[in-house]
Enzyme design. Sequence first.
Site, PDB file in Angstrom:
ATOM      1  N   HIS A 112       0.632 -11.668   1.837  1.00 28.90           N
ATOM      2  CA  HIS A 112      -0.441 -10.962   1.124  1.00 28.90           C
ATOM      3  C   HIS A 112      -1.146 -11.843   0.088  1.00 28.90           C
ATOM      4  O   HIS A 112      -2.358 -11.728  -0.111  1.00 28.90           O
ATOM      5  CB  HIS A 112       0.151  -9.715   0.442  1.00 28.90           C
ATOM      6  CG  HIS A 112      -0.829  -8.609   0.240  1.00 28.90           C
ATOM      7  ND1 HIS A 112      -0.489  -7.286   0.344  1.00 28.90           N
ATOM      8  CD2 HIS A 112      -2.143  -8.614  -0.062  1.00 28.90           C
ATOM      9  CE1 HIS A 112      -1.553  -6.533   0.107  1.00 28.90           C
ATOM     10  NE2 HIS A 112      -2.572  -7.314  -0.136  1.00 28.90           N
ATOM     11  N   TYR A 166       0.823  -1.225   0.000  1.00 25.47           N
ATOM     12  CA  TYR A 166       0.000   0.000   0.000  1.00 25.47           C
ATOM     13  C   TYR A 166       0.850   1.266   0.000  1.00 25.47           C
ATOM     14  O   TYR A 166       0.339   2.367  -0.140  1.00 25.47           O
ATOM     15  CB  TYR A 166      -0.945   0.037   1.222  1.00 25.47           C
ATOM     16  CG  TYR A 166      -1.910  -1.121   1.332  1.00 25.47           C
ATOM     17  CD1 TYR A 166      -2.083  -2.028   0.280  1.00 25.47           C
ATOM     18  CD2 TYR A 166      -2.667  -1.312   2.483  1.00 25.47           C
ATOM     19  CE1 TYR A 166      -2.970  -3.089   0.396  1.00 25.47           C
ATOM     20  CE2 TYR A 166      -3.557  -2.371   2.593  1.00 25.47           C
ATOM     21  CZ  TYR A 166      -3.688  -3.262   1.552  1.00 25.47           C
ATOM     22  OH  TYR A 166      -4.565  -4.312   1.673  1.00 25.47           O
TER      23      TYR A 166
END
Length: 282
Positions: free
Chosen positions: A107, A49
């Site tokens: 992730h 992010y």
Amino acid sequence: MEKTVKLNNGVEMPVVGYGVFRIPEDETKKVVGEALDTGYRLIDTAAGYLNEKAVGQVINDSSVLRDQIFLTTKLWVQDYAGDNAEKAIDGALKRLDQDYIDLLLLHQPMGDYYNAWCALEKAQKAGNVRAIGVSNFESYQVADLIVHNEIAPAVNQIEINPLNPENDNINWLKESNIVPEAWGPMGQAANGIFTNPVLTEIAKNHHKTVGEVMLRWNLQRGVVVIPKSVHEARIKENFDVFDFELTPDEMKEIDALDKDKRYFTMSLEAQKSAFSSFKPAD
Ligand SMILES: NC(=O)c1ccc[n+]([C@@H]2O[C@H](COP(=O)([O-])OP(=O)(O)OC[C@H]3O[C@@H](n4cnc5c(N)ncnc54)[C@H](OP(=O)(O)O)[C@@H]3O)[C@@H](O)[C@H]2O)c1
């Protein structure tokens, strides 16, 4: 309803958190500050992010004590192999400027995630991470990790919303003592979810909003939620989910919205780009 859930290693995790996907670094400080002021105690970020630094700064500057905050971040696929995994964990701690991470996730189930899982286990044993888990893993992949490694994942963070309830996955995770966590718990505001007539009617019955109904539905199924908004009023609204209860019939009506479809897809070209070229800044 309890505001925390106990993970399989005894660590307590808040059931409502704040997600910071697609929030630029400069805006992240403002909105994470608003989230902490509102009462959120779980912040969900990721190396991918590109806003870990801002998240860490807000946490360090906050009047909320560090041990009251549950900080989640995630390793990206490129960092799974060889000694990259251990370096990436050090990198995350450095970018976040924290002594420890509360929950560290893999992730995506891509690349050498076995190697990365061993690095996560080591980090947990060393006390750099309080709990470890996965994201976007299918149940058979979670089972594979459990069978062949020492520490079982504490959490699997997957796409869950009323149009994609993932009932089988959730049941399997709960039976396996792994907490299901919903990313995109409001369906990423797509596919007309906020104007869905069933959700609108149920929201009206409770004098709540459609967003609150979606979040409450997941909470009543034992699923942790991490809604994202950059608007203060919505940040507050999305946390205001503890003062009402959906009836069993309403839960069934929402379950019946199931379209048995995952909405988040990436073309092969997008995947090649995302999974081969990304590198978080140190
Ligand atoms: N592990 C993974 O692969 C993965 C993937 C995606 C997301 N995540 C995590 O999950 C978090 C949440 O998922 P998400 O951000 O993709 O989707 P989401 O929380 O389901 O939806 C966010 C969208 O809903 C809007 N929204 C938020 N609250 C609202 C409200 N009360 N009323 C109307 N609209 C509202 C937001 O707009 P505004 O911001 O304009 O309010 C934004 O467009 C992320 O931030 C991230 O931390 C993880």
